[in-house]
Design a protein around this motif. Structure first.
Motif, PDB file in Angstrom:
ATOM      1  N   ALA A 108       0.666  -1.107  -0.005  1.00 53.11           N
ATOM      2  CA  ALA A 108       0.052   0.049  -0.188  1.00 53.11           C
ATOM      3  C   ALA A 108       0.725   1.277  -0.184  1.00 53.11           C
ATOM      4  N   GLN A 109       1.904   1.381   0.701  1.00 55.02           N
ATOM      5  CA  GLN A 109       2.963   2.434   0.819  1.00 55.02           C
ATOM      6  C   GLN A 109       3.510   2.604  -0.470  1.00 55.02           C
ATOM      7  N   ALA A 110       3.868   1.532  -1.151  1.00 54.10           N
ATOM      8  CA  ALA A 110       4.198   1.591  -2.525  1.00 54.10           C
ATOM      9  C   ALA A 110       3.618   2.423  -3.573  1.00 54.10           C
ATOM     10  N   GLU A 111       2.241   2.056  -3.333  1.00 56.86           N
ATOM     11  CA  GLU A 111       1.262   2.681  -4.286  1.00 56.86           C
ATOM     12  C   GLU A 111       0.979   3.992  -3.753  1.00 56.86           C
ATOM     13  N   LEU A 112       0.953   4.200  -2.547  1.00 55.45           N
ATOM     14  CA  LEU A 112       0.981   5.616  -2.161  1.00 55.45           C
ATOM     15  C   LEU A 112       2.022   6.650  -2.912  1.00 55.45           C
ATOM     16  N   SER A 113       3.071   5.922  -2.694  1.00 57.53           N
ATOM     17  CA  SER A 113       4.308   6.961  -2.981  1.00 57.53           C
ATOM     18  C   SER A 113       4.552   7.031  -4.595  1.00 57.53           C
ATOM     19  N   SER A 114       3.888   5.921  -5.373  1.00 52.87           N
ATOM     20  CA  SER A 114       4.275   6.111  -6.821  1.00 52.87           C
ATOM     21  C   SER A 114       2.834   5.906  -7.952  1.00 52.87           C
ATOM     22  N   GLY A 115       1.905   5.738  -7.190  1.00 52.89           N
ATOM     23  CA  GLY A 115       0.632   5.649  -7.895  1.00 52.89           C
ATOM     24  C   GLY A 115       0.305   6.729  -8.299  1.00 52.89           C
ATOM     25  N   THR A 116      -0.950   6.958  -9.289  1.00 53.78           N
ATOM     26  CA  THR A 116      -1.660   8.422  -9.568  1.00 53.78           C
ATOM     27  C   THR A 116      -2.926   8.249  -9.630  1.00 53.78           C
ATOM     28  N   ALA A 117      -3.667   7.278  -9.885  1.00 51.86           N
ATOM     29  CA  ALA A 117      -5.021   7.230 -10.039  1.00 51.86           C
ATOM     30  C   ALA A 117      -5.616   7.337  -8.852  1.00 51.86           C
ATOM     31  N   LYS A 118      -6.678   8.307  -8.460  1.00 50.52           N
ATOM     32  CA  LYS A 118      -7.386   8.887  -7.386  1.00 50.52           C
ATOM     33  C   LYS A 118      -7.956   7.715  -6.592  1.00 50.52           C
ATOM     34  N   VAL A 153      -7.463   4.446  -6.803  1.00 48.51           N
ATOM     35  CA  VAL A 153      -6.380   3.740  -6.327  1.00 48.51           C
ATOM     36  C   VAL A 153      -5.555   4.210  -5.196  1.00 48.51           C
ATOM     37  N   LEU A 154      -5.231   5.295  -5.345  1.00 48.01           N
ATOM     38  CA  LEU A 154      -4.757   6.055  -4.051  1.00 48.01           C
ATOM     39  C   LEU A 154      -5.439   5.954  -2.883  1.00 48.01           C
ATOM     40  N   GLU A 155      -6.844   6.197  -3.041  1.00 50.18           N
ATOM     41  CA  GLU A 155      -7.767   6.279  -1.991  1.00 50.18           C
ATOM     42  C   GLU A 155      -7.667   4.802  -1.193  1.00 50.18           C
ATOM     43  N   LEU A 156      -7.963   3.656  -2.023  1.00 53.24           N
ATOM     44  CA  LEU A 156      -7.591   2.461  -1.596  1.00 53.24           C
ATOM     45  C   LEU A 156      -6.257   2.267  -0.974  1.00 53.24           C
ATOM     46  N   GLY A 157      -5.397   2.551  -1.390  1.00 50.27           N
ATOM     47  CA  GLY A 157      -3.999   2.459  -0.727  1.00 50.27           C
ATOM     48  C   GLY A 157      -3.888   3.060   0.603  1.00 50.27           C
ATOM     49  N   SER A 158      -4.489   4.250   0.718  1.00 49.69           N
ATOM     50  CA  SER A 158      -4.562   5.000   1.859  1.00 49.69           C
ATOM     51  C   SER A 158      -5.550   4.209   2.786  1.00 49.69           C
ATOM     52  N   ASP A 159      -6.517   3.604   2.444  1.00 50.50           N
ATOM     53  CA  ASP A 159      -7.541   2.903   3.250  1.00 50.50           C
ATOM     54  C   ASP A 159      -6.713   1.631   3.724  1.00 50.50           C
ATOM     55  N   ILE A 160      -6.058   0.969   3.020  1.00 49.46           N
ATOM     56  CA  ILE A 160      -5.341  -0.336   3.173  1.00 49.46           C
ATOM     57  C   ILE A 160      -4.245   0.096   4.236  1.00 49.46           C
ATOM     58  N   GLU A 161      -3.605   1.135   3.713  1.00 54.12           N
ATOM     59  CA  GLU A 161      -2.559   1.403   4.717  1.00 54.12           C
ATOM     60  C   GLU A 161      -3.005   1.648   6.294  1.00 54.12           C
ATOM     61  N   THR A 177      -5.922   0.576   7.604  1.00 52.39           N
ATOM     62  CA  THR A 177      -6.604  -0.475   8.107  1.00 52.39           C
ATOM     63  C   THR A 177      -5.262  -1.538   8.662  1.00 52.39           C
ATOM     64  N   ARG A 178      -4.444  -1.833   7.851  1.00 43.03           N
ATOM     65  CA  ARG A 178      -3.362  -2.772   8.206  1.00 43.03           C
ATOM     66  C   ARG A 178      -2.609  -2.167   9.430  1.00 43.03           C
ATOM     67  N   THR A 179      -2.260  -0.853   9.450  1.00 42.29           N
ATOM     68  CA  THR A 179      -1.851  -0.094  10.650  1.00 42.29           C
ATOM     69  C   THR A 179      -2.418  -0.536  12.028  1.00 42.29           C
ATOM     70  N   GLU A 180      -3.747  -0.277  11.839  1.00 41.98           N
ATOM     71  CA  GLU A 180      -4.664  -0.704  12.917  1.00 41.98           C
ATOM     72  C   GLU A 180      -4.796  -1.968  13.481  1.00 41.98           C
ATOM     73  N   LEU A 181      -4.783  -2.980  12.141  1.00 45.03           N
ATOM     74  CA  LEU A 181      -4.826  -4.562  12.732  1.00 45.03           C
ATOM     75  C   LEU A 181      -3.345  -5.035  13.163  1.00 45.03           C
ATOM     76  N   LEU A 182      -2.207  -4.426  12.873  1.00 43.99           N
ATOM     77  CA  LEU A 182      -0.979  -4.668  13.285  1.00 43.99           C
ATOM     78  C   LEU A 182      -0.888  -4.349  14.772  1.00 43.99           C
ATOM     79  N   GLY A 183      -1.681  -3.066  15.130  1.00 42.87           N
ATOM     80  CA  GLY A 183      -1.553  -2.502  16.473  1.00 42.87           C
ATOM     81  C   GLY A 183      -2.355  -3.519  17.243  1.00 42.87           C
ATOM     82  N   ARG A 184      -3.645  -4.226  16.969  1.00 42.24           N
ATOM     83  CA  ARG A 184      -4.282  -5.250  17.616  1.00 42.24           C
ATOM     84  C   ARG A 184      -3.531  -6.338  17.703  1.00 42.24           C
ATOM     85  N   LEU A 185      -2.659  -6.777  17.066  1.00 36.54           N
ATOM     86  CA  LEU A 185      -1.574  -7.866  17.197  1.00 36.54           C
ATOM     87  C   LEU A 185      -0.582  -7.850  18.143  1.00 36.54           C
TER      88      LEU A 185
END
Length: 185
Positions: A152-162, A164-172, A174-182
């Motif tokens: 997701a972070q790779a997409e956020l640094s190199s992607g361009t489509a709005k 897809v960037l929104e998806l990348g941001s959402d995934i970033e 949620t993954r951060t939140e889920l890692l925190g739960r673990l």
């Protein structure tokens, strides 16, 4: 192949690994290519096509966890969150491809890639019992979440489509939140 990071995989995919051949003029740089349908760049498409099987493998792990009535309540809560959230993400990811007039390539099918919980791993997890199951499943989720976050972070640094960037941001997020739960490690 497990040691290969998602960034390297994403770079290989965007460079044409498994994709259509470069049909640009002789001597033209393949880095400056015409974006595919729908304004998605090769990076955007690579992210979507990698995120889909990552999500599918995590969903299989979540389903296995939810079948275990004696699993740790915190692990069950994580699996429930993955089960509900990843299904929505899959709809969005597939919707991006559909809106762009693209079909899923499945170029990662059968690959033992970082962030994927393979069928062999699931079979081994299914044989584990009690605390061993919980710990092994936590580690499988942790590895998946870290690699999914990297993609997701790779997409956020190199992607361009709005979209897809929104998806990348959402995934970033949620993954951060889920890692925190673990928790750690």
């Amino acid at each position: 192949m497990r040691a290969l990071s998602a960034v390297v995989v994403l770079c290989l995919v965007t460079a044409g690994c498994g994709g259509a051949p470069d049909t640009g003029p002789v001597g033209a740089s393949s880095a400056v290519s015409t974006p595919p349908s729908g304004g998605l760049t090769p990076t955007d498409v690579a992210f979507v096509e990698l995120a889909i099987p990552q999500n599918e493998s995590a969903l299989a792990a979540a389903e296995l966890t939810l079948k275990r009535s004696g699993s740790n309540p915190e692990l069950v809560a994580l699996a429930e969150r993955v089960d509900s959230g990843y299904r929505v993400e899959l709809d969005r990811l597939n919707g991006v491809l559909t809106a762009a007039g693209l079909t899923r390539s499945d170029q990662h099918d059968g690959h033992d890639m970082p962030g994927m919980i393979t069928a062999l791993e699931l079979a081994a997890l299914d044989q584990a019992q009690g605390a061993a199951f919980d710990e092994r499943m936590r580690e499988a989720f942790r590895a998946h979440l870290r690699e999914s976050l990297t993609v997701a972070q790779a997409e956020l640094s190199s992607g361009t489509a709005k979209s897809v960037l929104e998806l990348g941001s959402d995934i970033e997020r949620t993954r951060t939140e889920l890692l925190g739960r673990l928790g750690a490690p």
